[in-house]
Design a protein around this motif. Sequence first.
Motif, PDB file in Angstrom:
ATOM      1  N   THR A   1     -37.543  70.959 -24.645  1.00 16.41           N
ATOM      2  CA  THR A   1     -36.211  70.440 -24.924  1.00 16.41           C
ATOM      3  C   THR A   1     -35.728  70.869 -26.299  1.00 16.41           C
ATOM      4  OG1 THR A   1     -37.261  68.394 -25.631  1.00 16.41           O
ATOM      5  CG2 THR A   1     -36.382  68.444 -23.415  1.00 16.41           C
ATOM      6  N   ASP A   2     -36.635  71.129 -27.210  1.00 17.98           N
ATOM      7  CA  ASP A   2     -36.243  71.640 -28.512  1.00 17.98           C
ATOM      8  C   ASP A   2     -36.148  73.153 -28.418  1.00 17.98           C
ATOM      9  OD1 ASP A   2     -35.958  72.466 -31.088  1.00 17.98           O
ATOM     10  OD2 ASP A   2     -37.550  71.192 -31.915  1.00 17.98           O
ATOM     11  N   ARG A   3     -34.940  73.670 -28.351  1.00 20.35           N
ATOM     12  CA  ARG A   3     -34.790  75.104 -28.129  1.00 20.35           C
ATOM     13  C   ARG A   3     -35.296  75.921 -29.304  1.00 20.35           C
ATOM     14  NH1 ARG A   3     -29.514  76.527 -24.497  1.00 20.35           N
ATOM     15  NH2 ARG A   3     -29.483  74.674 -23.247  1.00 20.35           N
ATOM     16  N   GLN A   4     -35.501  75.287 -30.454  1.00 19.58           N
ATOM     17  CA  GLN A   4     -36.080  76.023 -31.559  1.00 19.58           C
ATOM     18  C   GLN A   4     -37.496  76.493 -31.219  1.00 19.58           C
ATOM     19  OE1 GLN A   4     -35.850  73.408 -34.907  1.00 19.58           O
ATOM     20  NE2 GLN A   4     -33.636  73.548 -35.083  1.00 19.58           N
ATOM     21  N   ASN A   5     -38.133  75.820 -30.259  1.00 17.40           N
ATOM     22  CA  ASN A   5     -39.502  76.171 -29.891  1.00 17.40           C
ATOM     23  C   ASN A   5     -39.565  77.069 -28.664  1.00 17.40           C
ATOM     24  OD1 ASN A   5     -40.613  74.658 -31.966  1.00 17.40           O
ATOM     25  ND2 ASN A   5     -40.542  72.771 -30.762  1.00 17.40           N
ATOM     26  N   VAL A   6     -38.419  77.464 -28.122  1.00 15.71           N
ATOM     27  CA  VAL A   6     -38.396  78.358 -26.970  1.00 15.71           C
ATOM     28  C   VAL A   6     -38.429  79.794 -27.468  1.00 15.71           C
ATOM     29  CG1 VAL A   6     -37.055  79.157 -24.998  1.00 15.71           C
ATOM     30  CG2 VAL A   6     -37.130  76.724 -25.529  1.00 15.71           C
ATOM     31  N   GLN A   7     -39.390  80.550 -26.993  1.00 19.10           N
ATOM     32  CA  GLN A   7     -39.453  81.955 -27.373  1.00 19.10           C
ATOM     33  C   GLN A   7     -38.288  82.711 -26.743  1.00 19.10           C
ATOM     34  OE1 GLN A   7     -41.685  83.267 -29.575  1.00 19.10           O
ATOM     35  NE2 GLN A   7     -42.189  81.104 -29.861  1.00 19.10           N
ATOM     36  N   PRO A   8     -37.684  83.665 -27.484  1.00 16.57           N
ATOM     37  CA  PRO A   8     -36.565  84.422 -26.917  1.00 16.57           C
ATOM     38  C   PRO A   8     -36.977  85.122 -25.625  1.00 16.57           C
ATOM     39  CG  PRO A   8     -36.778  84.808 -29.283  1.00 16.57           C
ATOM     40  CD  PRO A   8     -37.998  84.044 -28.853  1.00 16.57           C
ATOM     41  N   LEU A   9     -36.128  85.061 -24.631  1.00 18.20           N
ATOM     42  CA  LEU A   9     -36.375  85.706 -23.357  1.00 18.20           C
ATOM     43  C   LEU A   9     -35.342  86.793 -23.145  1.00 18.20           C
ATOM     44  CD1 LEU A   9     -36.913  82.512 -21.186  1.00 18.20           C
ATOM     45  CD2 LEU A   9     -38.685  84.028 -22.025  1.00 18.20           C
TER      46      LEU A   9
ATOM     47  N   GLY B   1     -38.759  52.375  -8.433  1.00 15.17           N
ATOM     48  CA  GLY B   1     -38.506  53.396  -7.417  1.00 15.17           C
ATOM     49  C   GLY B   1     -37.438  54.384  -7.815  1.00 15.17           C
ATOM     50  N   LEU B   2     -37.297  54.642  -9.122  1.00 15.62           N
ATOM     51  CA  LEU B   2     -36.294  55.571  -9.626  1.00 15.62           C
ATOM     52  C   LEU B   2     -36.960  56.853 -10.110  1.00 15.62           C
ATOM     53  CD1 LEU B   2     -34.184  52.970 -11.642  1.00 15.62           C
ATOM     54  CD2 LEU B   2     -33.614  53.963  -9.400  1.00 15.62           C
ATOM     55  N   LEU B   3     -36.162  57.900 -10.277  1.00 11.07           N
ATOM     56  CA  LEU B   3     -36.662  59.196 -10.704  1.00 11.07           C
ATOM     57  C   LEU B   3     -36.280  59.464 -12.147  1.00 11.07           C
ATOM     58  CD1 LEU B   3     -35.654  61.376  -7.608  1.00 11.07           C
ATOM     59  CD2 LEU B   3     -37.820  60.181  -8.016  1.00 11.07           C
ATOM     60  N   LEU B   4     -37.096  60.247 -12.845  1.00 13.98           N
ATOM     61  CA  LEU B   4     -36.779  60.731 -14.180  1.00 13.98           C
ATOM     62  C   LEU B   4     -36.675  62.252 -14.131  1.00 13.98           C
ATOM     63  CD1 LEU B   4     -39.186  58.625 -16.438  1.00 13.98           C
ATOM     64  CD2 LEU B   4     -36.822  58.106 -15.795  1.00 13.98           C
ATOM     65  N   THR B   5     -35.605  62.786 -14.712  1.00 10.00           N
ATOM     66  CA  THR B   5     -35.462  64.228 -14.871  1.00 10.00           C
ATOM     67  C   THR B   5     -35.116  64.504 -16.328  1.00 10.00           C
ATOM     68  OG1 THR B   5     -33.104  64.209 -14.280  1.00 10.00           O
ATOM     69  CG2 THR B   5     -34.684  64.527 -12.488  1.00 10.00           C
ATOM     70  N   GLU B   6     -35.226  65.767 -16.729  1.00  6.68           N
ATOM     71  CA  GLU B   6     -35.044  66.093 -18.138  1.00  6.68           C
ATOM     72  C   GLU B   6     -34.099  67.259 -18.340  1.00  6.68           C
ATOM     73  OE1 GLU B   6     -39.705  65.468 -18.918  1.00  6.68           O
ATOM     74  OE2 GLU B   6     -38.518  65.786 -20.738  1.00  6.68           O
ATOM     75  N   GLY B   7     -33.485  67.262 -19.530  1.00  2.13           N
ATOM     76  CA  GLY B   7     -32.655  68.358 -19.986  1.00  2.13           C
ATOM     77  C   GLY B   7     -32.833  68.501 -21.479  1.00  2.13           C
TER      78      GLY B   7
END
Length: 276
Positions: free
Chosen positions: A11-19, A182-188
């Motif tokens: 979720t922290d895009r600073q830690n996403v390697q460039p693709l 009985g609920l779902l969790l999703t992430e962004g």
Amino acid sequence: MSEIPEMPEMTDRQNVQPLALPPAIEAAALAALLAAPRAGLITDIDGTVSPFAATPAAAEVHPDARAALTRLHSRLALVAGLTGRRAADGARMLGVPGMTVVGNHGMETLSGDVVTPDPATLPFVLPVHDLIERLRVAPLPPGTILEDKGPTASVHYRLAPDWVAARHDLLAVMIPLATAAGLLLTEGRAIIEVRPPVAINKGYGLRQLVAAHRLDAVVMLGDDLTDVDAFAALRALREDGNVQGMSVGVTAADGTLPPAVVATADVHVAGVAGVA
């Protein structure tokens, strides 16, 4: 308690390697799609036509994007917003009179002045509300923002000094509560969503819009993980020969896209200004 899941898309895009990004959008290809007899433009809001802001309430649609949407609204068979926000909130934010907005990730549609919820979501409004109320009295990381949106809820941690730690601490509290209800969790991006256990997402919302407006060409714009469902749905419709289509990934300020968006977007544009 359930184990905290590893983060498949940081979720922290600073830690996403460039693709390697998809190719840049070409104006000629876009114009050809929008020249179809029943063409539609469907757009996410946050991070797509509105820059990422410190809080959800502080976000504003880029004025050039609003002007372009307003012009296209009178020219295309459909111009619509497809957002995780409530439909009415998304419409107010977009500020384009008469624009269709599908909110809560496909779970409600605003057309004209009428918001129509999907009936499958109604039994879960109270459980979602109860979960959020329990979070309000729980020890949460500093900077956590809670949004009760009816059939869904959003827990933002974009103001936390350490996104990874905040995510871990929030999920430690939220997973048991969601499981019990009985609920779902999703992430962004710096967000955890509470959703009902129904097969409704932005892909479902896109399909509903295509069918309702009899579209033969679609351009879909988005920047985050929830938009991947819409990109995948558009690809499936295109491969089945139902529509022409183009999925446009919108890069963040640092020029990155989440890996799942890179994998499903056909082309990309550089940020909100590029969308405009």
